[in-house]
Design a protein around this motif. Structure first.
Motif, PDB file in Angstrom:
ATOM      1  N   HIS A  42       0.858  -1.188   0.000  1.00  7.90           N
ATOM      2  CA  HIS A  42       0.000   0.000   0.000  1.00  7.90           C
ATOM      3  C   HIS A  42       0.891   1.235   0.000  1.00  7.90           C
ATOM      4  N   PRO A  43       1.562   1.509  -1.106  1.00  7.31           N
ATOM      5  CA  PRO A  43       2.610   2.556  -1.102  1.00  7.31           C
ATOM      6  C   PRO A  43       2.120   3.955  -0.753  1.00  7.31           C
ATOM      7  N   VAL A  44       0.875   4.296  -1.084  1.00  4.97           N
ATOM      8  CA  VAL A  44       0.364   5.624  -0.717  1.00  4.97           C
ATOM      9  C   VAL A  44       0.245   5.729   0.804  1.00  4.97           C
ATOM     10  N   ILE A  45      -0.301   4.695   1.433  1.00  5.21           N
ATOM     11  CA  ILE A  45      -0.417   4.700   2.895  1.00  5.21           C
ATOM     12  C   ILE A  45       0.970   4.593   3.529  1.00  5.21           C
ATOM     13  N   GLY A  46       1.866   3.820   2.913  1.00  5.30           N
ATOM     14  CA  GLY A  46       3.235   3.745   3.403  1.00  5.30           C
ATOM     15  C   GLY A  46       3.898   5.110   3.430  1.00  5.30           C
ATOM     16  N   ALA A  47       3.622   5.914   2.405  1.00  4.84           N
ATOM     17  CA  ALA A  47       4.173   7.280   2.366  1.00  4.84           C
ATOM     18  C   ALA A  47       3.595   8.132   3.479  1.00  4.84           C
ATOM     19  N   GLN A  48       2.296   7.941   3.794  1.00  6.25           N
ATOM     20  CA  GLN A  48       1.669   8.690   4.894  1.00  6.25           C
ATOM     21  C   GLN A  48       2.342   8.352   6.226  1.00  6.25           C
ATOM     22  N   ILE A  49       2.673   7.083   6.419  1.00  3.89           N
ATOM     23  CA  ILE A  49       3.345   6.672   7.658  1.00  3.89           C
ATOM     24  C   ILE A  49       4.707   7.346   7.770  1.00  3.89           C
ATOM     25  N   LYS A  50       5.457   7.336   6.666  1.00  2.00           N
ATOM     26  CA  LYS A  50       6.779   7.979   6.670  1.00  2.00           C
ATOM     27  C   LYS A  50       6.667   9.477   6.977  1.00  2.00           C
ATOM     28  N   GLN A  51       5.659  10.125   6.380  1.00  2.86           N
ATOM     29  CA  GLN A  51       5.472  11.558   6.630  1.00  2.86           C
ATOM     30  C   GLN A  51       5.145  11.811   8.099  1.00  2.86           C
ATOM     31  N   ALA A  52       4.301  10.948   8.676  1.00  3.20           N
ATOM     32  CA  ALA A  52       3.941  11.110  10.085  1.00  3.20           C
ATOM     33  C   ALA A  52       5.172  11.003  10.981  1.00  3.20           C
ATOM     34  N   VAL A  53       6.063  10.063  10.645  1.00  8.10           N
ATOM     35  CA  VAL A  53       7.256   9.838  11.462  1.00  8.10           C
ATOM     36  C   VAL A  53       8.300  10.922  11.233  1.00  8.10           C
ATOM     37  N   ARG A  54       8.589  11.204   9.964  1.00  9.70           N
ATOM     38  CA  ARG A  54       9.715  12.085   9.643  1.00  9.70           C
ATOM     39  C   ARG A  54       9.391  13.564   9.793  1.00  9.70           C
ATOM     40  N   HIS A  55       8.154  13.934   9.550  1.00 10.26           N
ATOM     41  CA  HIS A  55       7.805  15.355   9.555  1.00 10.26           C
ATOM     42  C   HIS A  55       6.950  15.782  10.751  1.00 10.26           C
ATOM     43  N   LYS A  56       6.263  14.804  11.368  1.00  9.20           N
ATOM     44  CA  LYS A  56       5.367  15.168  12.474  1.00  9.20           C
ATOM     45  C   LYS A  56       5.777  14.547  13.800  1.00  9.20           C
ATOM     46  N   GLY A  57       6.861  13.772  13.774  1.00 10.31           N
ATOM     47  CA  GLY A  57       7.396  13.234  15.022  1.00 10.31           C
ATOM     48  C   GLY A  57       6.646  12.063  15.608  1.00 10.31           C
ATOM     49  N   ALA A  58       5.811  11.382  14.830  1.00 13.38           N
ATOM     50  CA  ALA A  58       5.092  10.209  15.334  1.00 13.38           C
ATOM     51  C   ALA A  58       6.072   9.085  15.656  1.00 13.38           C
ATOM     52  N   LYS A  59       5.767   8.312  16.673  1.00 13.85           N
ATOM     53  CA  LYS A  59       6.536   7.122  17.016  1.00 13.85           C
ATOM     54  C   LYS A  59       6.005   5.953  16.182  1.00 13.85           C
ATOM     55  N   LEU A  60       6.910   5.062  15.806  1.00 10.32           N
ATOM     56  CA  LEU A  60       6.527   3.941  14.938  1.00 10.32           C
ATOM     57  C   LEU A  60       6.990   2.622  15.543  1.00 10.32           C
ATOM     58  N   ILE A  61       6.029   1.697  15.651  1.00 13.36           N
ATOM     59  CA  ILE A  61       6.310   0.315  16.061  1.00 13.36           C
ATOM     60  C   ILE A  61       6.022  -0.573  14.858  1.00 13.36           C
ATOM     61  N   VAL A  62       6.940  -1.451  14.510  1.00  9.09           N
ATOM     62  CA  VAL A  62       6.746  -2.377  13.398  1.00  9.09           C
ATOM     63  C   VAL A  62       6.969  -3.799  13.900  1.00  9.09           C
ATOM     64  N   ALA A  63       5.999  -4.682  13.658  1.00  8.61           N
ATOM     65  CA  ALA A  63       6.137  -6.105  13.980  1.00  8.61           C
ATOM     66  C   ALA A  63       5.916  -6.899  12.705  1.00  8.61           C
ATOM     67  N   ASP A  64       6.957  -7.617  12.275  1.00 10.15           N
ATOM     68  CA  ASP A  64       6.872  -8.349  11.012  1.00 10.15           C
ATOM     69  C   ASP A  64       7.968  -9.406  10.986  1.00 10.15           C
ATOM     70  N   PRO A  65       7.728 -10.535  10.302  1.00 17.76           N
ATOM     71  CA  PRO A  65       8.782 -11.548  10.192  1.00 17.76           C
ATOM     72  C   PRO A  65       9.960 -11.126   9.310  1.00 17.76           C
ATOM     73  N   ARG A  66       9.777 -10.063   8.521  1.00 17.27           N
ATOM     74  CA  ARG A  66      10.838  -9.585   7.636  1.00 17.27           C
ATOM     75  C   ARG A  66      11.232  -8.161   8.021  1.00 17.27           C
ATOM     76  N   GLU A  67      12.469  -7.830   7.788  1.00 10.77           N
ATOM     77  CA  GLU A  67      12.927  -6.478   8.057  1.00 10.77           C
ATOM     78  C   GLU A  67      12.525  -5.590   6.886  1.00 10.77           C
ATOM     79  N   ILE A  68      11.244  -5.229   6.879  1.00  9.89           N
ATOM     80  CA  ILE A  68      10.673  -4.455   5.787  1.00  9.89           C
ATOM     81  C   ILE A  68      11.200  -3.023   5.816  1.00  9.89           C
ATOM     82  N   GLU A  69      10.910  -2.265   4.765  1.00  4.07           N
ATOM     83  CA  GLU A  69      11.434  -0.903   4.644  1.00  4.07           C
ATOM     84  C   GLU A  69      11.073  -0.035   5.838  1.00  4.07           C
ATOM     85  N   LEU A  70       9.841  -0.161   6.349  1.00  4.91           N
ATOM     86  CA  LEU A  70       9.411   0.670   7.475  1.00  4.91           C
ATOM     87  C   LEU A  70      10.215   0.391   8.740  1.00  4.91           C
TER      88      LEU A  70
END
Length: 526
Positions: free
Chosen positions: A25-53
């Protein structure tokens, strides 16, 4: 989604689990990045692979496939132990708290660290980040749902949201990201075996009476079969005919050999835009118009009903899907005629409460999010505002149970599957695009460098991967994105991942197969 895509950027903490968002979901993925990088949101990622996020995450939990419940329970455990729960919200808006508290007490971070293969302190840190956020948003996808306990995985995430009060407000919620462009719309329209449009149960007498009056026919009150049940029924000879519309189960469904046997035994009609792998096995193929050749509505992942308009005329004998369905039902003796697709939508409005206030005029320029009960209603940006829709949010304790696919001496490794950015679903469309195929021309299996070294497997080498259901030869991609005992294969290609996946270990509630956890072994070819 309980909330809206734009609200992702309003969240203080975002918990992404079972979703490779930037690729699926690259559009939503971009929204997550914007929230983290520009608005200071904290991000938790749980996944079996070390994905880009994972690179942007404050906490990355590289969990073993299929351990979502254990992780969610451990996070609730920490929240309750440290007094981080939203006591006022729990008292006023939930039920079942004491039962949940009793069960999660067993799921200490140390115990769950062993189950999930992560660090106990990282579990604690994730729990604190989510619980202490004023607005915490959970985003998940099929990495959570496509398991033998997929429904309970989602329940465990709901528990996490409810104990912290992260529901019914902007920037919060439990938000499933739909896998294709109109999955939400298809479900809204009753493309599920147990409901009519708007999730109205088929076995509810009042619902049945309403639809019988609208359609002037007698209807069954018995829920139908799910896709895995249909395929098993077809192979057994109990299901005699399959009408497959815009779906390619010969690539997307688990255990390809079994799917092929089922299709060869039944009478099969396929309605699609190309001659797919499934259509090649059909007795009858009905050519359908593509999205740009028809009018209608699509519903996206945030429940937004939007118009789609015909740009060009259908090619050859292709017809819009609604025309094909109408002509077929007329030939079968149901003499209902529609002059255009708006008339179909008007009928939808009359029988679907969530759509009652939506008209073509109102969505001429911008779509509306359901529920929208009246024509003066603005639509609903987020669900469960004020109180949960059922009155009290149900805190339902769920136990972690490992898949039967695991702990086999013959098949000691875990295969998980997913999408990649450069192909879409079963490649019905992207597989015909030269530029895309230059970038992502073939299937591959991600294999950890330690496992590859132990098996003397080189990067780019063709190897054999086998499960209880079959075996494939596939190119190895040596990487540390996955753990030593985990393999990953994108499912887009035929004769690939789903030759191996599991069609028997079904979720007891919704019968979804455990596509994300398959016991496998790898062998170097002679």
């Amino acid at each position: 989604m309980t909330n809206s895509v734009a609200e992702i950027k309003e969240a203080d903490t975002i918990f992404v689990t079972g979703s490779n968002t930037t690729e699926s979901h690259p559009v939503i993925g971009a929204q997550i990045k914007q929230a983290v990088r520009h608005k200071g949101a904290k991000l938790i990622v749980a996944d079996p692979r070390e994905i880009e996020l994972a690179k942007d995450a404050d906490v990355f939990l590289k969990i073993k496939p299929g351990t979502t419940i254990a992780l969610s329970n451990a996070m609730v455990n920490v929240i309750l132990q440290e007094g981080l729960e939203n006591k006022k919200y729990i008292e006023e808006n939930t039920e079942g708290f004491e039962a949940l508290k009793e069960v999660v007490a067993k799921y200490t971070p140390e115990k769950v660290a062993e189950i999930c293969g992560v660090d106990a302190e990282d579990i604690r840190k994730a729990a604190r980040l989510y619980a202490e956020a004023n607005k915490g948003s959970i985003l998940y996808c099929m990495g959570v749902t496509q398991h033998h306990n997929g429904t309970e995985n989602v329940i465990s995430l709901s528990n996490l949201a409810l104990v912290t009060g992260n529901l019914g407000r902007e920037g919060t919620g439990v938000n499933p990201l739909r896998g294709q462009n109109n999955v939400q719309g298809a479900c809204d329209m009753g493309a599920l075996p147990n409901v009519m449009t708007g999730y109205q149960p088929v076995n509810n007498p009042a619902v049945l009476e309403k639809f019988e009056a609208a359609w002037e026919v007698k209807l069954s009150d018995k829920p139908g079969l799910t896709i895995p049940e249909i395929m098993h029924g077809a192979e057994a000879g109990d299901v005699k005919m399959l009408y497959i519309f815009g779906e390619n189960p010969m690539v997307s469904d688990p255990n390809t050999k079994h799917v092929k046997k089922a299709l060869e035994k039944a009478f099969v009609v396929v309605q699609d835009i190309f001659l797919t792998e499934t259509a090649e096995l059909a007795d009858v193929v009905l050519p359908a118009a593509v999205f740009a050749e028809k009018d209608g509505t699509f519903v996206n992942t945030e429940r937004r009903v939007q118009r789609v308009r015909k740009a060009v005329e259908p090619v050859g004998e292709a017809k819009p899907d609604w025309v094909i369905f109408m002509e077929l039902m007329n030939k079968l003796g149901y003499d209902k005629k529609y002059n255009n697709v708006e008339e179909v939508f008007q009928e939808i409005r009359t029988v679907t409460p969530q759509y009652a206030g939506i008209t073509y005029e109102r969505i001429e320029e911008v779509g509306i999010q359901w529920p929208c009960p009246t024509e003066d209603h603005p639509g609903t940006k987020f669900l469960h505002g004020g109180k949960p829709a059922r009155g009290a949010g149900l805190l339902k304790p769920v136990e972690f149970v490992e898949s039967n696919e695991l702990n086999s001496e013959e098949y000691p490794l875990v295969l998980t599957t997913g999408r990649i950015l450069y192909q879409y679903h079963t490649r019905t469309m992207t597989g015909k695009t030269e530029g895309i195929n230059n970038i992502a021309p073939e299937a591959y299996v991600e294999i950890n460098s330690k496992l590859a070294a132990a098996k003397s497997i080189e990067d780019g080498e063709t190897i054999k991967v086998a499960s209880r259901r079959g075996e494939i030869t596939i190119k190895a991609k040596v990487t540390d994105i996955v753990d030593e005992n985990v393999l990953f294969i994108p499912f887009h290609w035929g004769e690939g991942a789903n030759v191996l996946t599991n069609d028997e270990d079904l979720d007891k509630y919704c019968k979804i197969p455990g596509l994300k956890v398959t016991g496998v072994k790898v062998e170097k070819l002679a």
